[in-house]
Design an enzyme around this catalytic site. Structure first.
Site, PDB file in Angstrom:
ATOM      1  N   SER A   1       0.803  -1.128   0.178  1.00 48.33           N
ATOM      2  CA  SER A   1       0.147  -0.043  -0.075  1.00 48.33           C
ATOM      3  C   SER A   1       0.783   1.333   0.113  1.00 48.33           C
ATOM      4  CB  SER A   1      -0.833   0.063   1.182  1.00 48.33           C
ATOM      5  OG  SER A   1      -1.679   1.219   1.425  1.00 48.33           O
TER       6      SER A   1
ATOM      7  N   TYR B   1      -1.641  -0.412  10.727  1.00 48.50           N
ATOM      8  CA  TYR B   1      -1.702  -0.585   9.121  1.00 48.50           C
ATOM      9  C   TYR B   1      -0.564  -0.065   8.380  1.00 48.50           C
ATOM     10  CZ  TYR B   1      -3.746  -1.226   4.366  1.00 48.50           C
ATOM     11  OH  TYR B   1      -3.807  -1.460   3.145  1.00 48.50           O
TER      12      TYR B   1
END
Length: 698
Positions: free
Chosen positions: A576, A589
């Site tokens: 990501s 995250y």
């Protein structure tokens, strides 16, 4: 009245047949399809069927007889109108006037095109004159196991007489072509009342005035041969001279197969990468565990359709069923000499039998590999071809069983077999095959493939030729996803990437299904967006376990399989933008994604010596179609950016340089680029985010 059969399936549906009316071509196609649906009658791509109708000649407006026949390379089980050839019967028969003998066979095939009636015809097959020179309206040329057993038995002509008396003709082995058509015509003229003809070492011709008559005649002839063989087997008692080796229990056979398949695949892929198939059916085990295995296997198969797909003979491994398969290096040391010997023998076969016009030698590696006590493996360019080769060798086993029960099995002389295998017409057929897709011969395992980005990646890789193994923790979504692919393309395994045993089980499924693995895409994941003080240890652990630990265990197990195969491969991490960019409410995250990205660099450095490329794809803002944007994550990102959930897609599109909405298909295209085009790229990150300046790597 529906006829009862024991050894073949009666599949004729009168209601379906009536719906086709008097359309003889439609009835011929229907008959072809139901004959091809029973593998005891003929296998994929095997046999041929035809019908003759009266049509208006478009040039003279006269009534003319036209023969409709399966085109070259077709399959009667799946035959459609577009797969047949239509030819003037009279013109075919007039070719007798110009035929100059056996040495003229190849030229005659080119002359079939001068007999074309239907301009949309497929290329006429080599069997065309065999049907055209016989007068019957409907003809079936089939390769039933029972009939080939009769055709391949010692004293085949005598056996044919014993079974059918004067009702069946017999012609000795001859390569298909115009002259064999003349021999069939001669046999019929000399025996005008016969219902069919047995072709030595080849198959059978049967016929009828209607499609149904031809169908029933074919079933009756096959049933009679099957009953004869069954009686012989019952009388003889022991098949293949009895059992030499006991099979391992089913679970142990599958474990052994999964362990050895990547090694066999690597050895079979010395010229080109191959896809595998495994079978341990009762028929297979009876043969491979028998006393006669070492005598019969080297003899090779009899029917041309068999050895064209299985090679002239299999490789029988000298491994014991108790062999320890966990030591890859030791196992390779044992197997390499066996493969080298097989290649040497095949090369000798080629150079002993070749002539000046023979095509170049093809891949000398075995197609069929037998492991007594465990099962039978086949390797070919794709899953369908490997599976079909396996099925054809099962047919060959049935033929050997039947022929041995009748009298004694006989195979084609090596020169005759070579003349078929390296026939220029067969070579031309191979050259007409469609070009392979970029990921043909490769196997990809994708985590998180039950939906979203993972499913889009699987779709793209499958569309480009790969076999795909879908994994996810949700079996219901996996089943639905798997059902979207054609046969022989995909399989699935429920897999929890936080559990090394679950990963091992998924890899085992991939090896059993396709022979090994070439591409791993770690797409499984979830996203948790919370401020630091709201982030729990449980939140932290689940992200680390799925994204980071899961990636570690996937790579570790992949390395073990790749060392068995020795083929190299690709490992792709779907990370990501958040692993590169600091943002609010994202500590767990973002940290996990950063760990994934750096692990890729570490893996790329270590696995390069194995020819494994390891790269990262960084998505951002994949809202539409992405599973992680369902629920709490979307709410968290909306809150962090002080917008509503409904505004998220437009918000994320506007913030990238290109002002583009990013979709799962965009991520899939990035993965494809890395595994199919950038084959000298490793340790890299590809950002697929529309252009986020703060996420630029450099």
């Amino acid at each position: 009245m529906i006829k009862k059969y024991k050894h073949v399936n009666y599949l004729w549906d009168e209601k379906k047949a009536k719906s086709l009316g008097d359309d003889q071509i439609a009835l011929f196609l229907y008959r072809s399809n139901i004959l091809g649906a029973d593998l005891r009658i003929t296998n994929y791509g095997g046999g041929n069927t035809s019908c003759k109708t009266i049509e208006k000649d478009p040039l003279t407006n006269e009534d003319v007889e036209i023969m409709w026949i399966k085109g070259s390379g077709g399959d009667i089980g799946t035959l459609t109108r577009s797969g047949i050839a239509g030819l003037y019967t009279k013109r075919l028969r007039d070719l007798k006037k110009v035929y100059q003998g056996i040495n003229d066979e190849d030229r005659m095939v080119s002359l079939f095109n001068h007999c074309i009636f239907d301009l949309n015809s497929k290329a006429p097959s080599i069997d065309t004159p065999l049907h055209g020179l016989l007068p019957f309206a409907h003809i079936d040329h089939l390769h039933p196991d029972a009939l080939i057993a009769v055709a391949a038995a010692k004293d085949s002509e005598k056996v044919t007489k014993e079974i059918w008396g004067d009702t069946m003709g017999w012609v000795p082995w001859q390569r298909p072509g115009f002259d064999l058509g003349l021999q069939l015509e001669k046999c019929l003229n000399e025996n005008p009342g016969i219902r069919g003809i047995v072709l030595g070492n080849h198959g059978v011709f049967t016929w009828g005035n209607t499609s149904y008559e031809s169908y029933i005649n074919s079933l009756d002839v096959i049933e009679k041969a099957s009953e004869f063989i069954e009686q012989k087997i019952n009388k003889k008692g022991s098949i293949f001279s009895g059992k030499k080796t006991d099979s391992l229990p089913k679970d142990q056979r599958l474990e052994k197969a999964a362990q050895i398949m990547p090694i066999l695949r690597g050895l079979c892929s010395s010229e080109q990468r191959m896809i595998g198939h495994f079978s341990d059916s009762e028929t297979v085990l009876e043969f491979i565990n028998s006393n006669d295995l070492q005598r019969l296997a080297p003899m090779g198969t009899s029917c041309p359709d068999h050895f064209l797909r299985t090679k002239i003979q299999p490789l029988v491994l000298k491994l014991s069923k108790e062999e320890d398969l966990t030591n890859t290096e030791a196992l390779l040391e044992k197997l390499k000499p066996e493969f080298n010997q097989y290649r040497k023998e095949y090369t000798n076969y080629y150079y002993t039998c070749k002539n000046d016009s023979s095509p170049a030698m093809r891949d000398p590696n075995p197609v069929i590999i037998i492991y007594p006590g465990v099962g039978m493996f086949s390797f070919a360019k794709n899953k369908q071809t490997a599976r079909v080769a396996n099925e054809f060798y099962v047919n060959a086993i049935n033929v050997m069983r039947g022929a041995e029960a009748i009298t004694e099995y006989t195979s084609l002389p090596r020169q005759e077999a070579f003349n078929i295998e390296y026939w220029l017409l067969e070579e031309a057929k191979l050259q007409r095959m469609p070009k392979e897709k970029p990921l043909s011969r490769k196997v990809a395992l994708i985590t998180g493939a039950g939906g979203g980005i993972g499913k889009a990646i699987a779709d793209k890789l499958a569309a480009e030729g790969a076999n795909v193994v879908l994994t996810d923790i949700n079996e219901e979504s996996l089943i639905a996803a798997n059902n979207t692919y054609p046969n022989d393309t995909s399989t699935y395994a429920v897999c929890d990437v936080t559990n090394p045993n679950s990963i091992a089980s998924a890899y085992k499924k991939a090896c059993l299904s396709f022979g090994g693995i070439d591409i791993i895409v770690h797409s499984a994941g979830l996203a948790i967006s919370k401020p630091l003080n709201d982030t729990t240890e449980k939140d932290w652990d689940i992200l680390q376990n799925i994204l980071v630990k899961g990636q570690f265990n996937l790579a570790k197990k992949f390395s073990c399989i790749n060392k068995k195969q020795g083929l190299g491969g690709d490992f792709i991490s779907i990370a990501s933008k958040n692993g590169l960019v600091a943002g609010p409410n994202n500590v767990a995250y973002g940290t996990a994604k950063a760990a994934q990205q750096h692990m890729v660099r570490l893996l790329a450095s270590e696995m390069a010596k194995e020819k494994v490329r390891v790269n990262t794809v960084n998505p951002d803002g994949v809202i539409i179609g992405s599973k992680i944007w369902q629920g709490a994550w979307a709410e968290g990102r909306a809150k962090a950016n002080n917008i509503t959930i409904e505004e998220l897609p437009a918000f994320y599109a506007k913030r990238n340089l290109l002002n583009e909405i990013i979709t799962p298909q965009d991520i899939a295209n990035g993965v494809f680029t890395l595994v199919a085009i950038l084959n000298k790229s490793t340790g890299n990150i590809i950002n697929i985010d529309g252009g986020m300046a703060n996420a630029f790597v450099r």
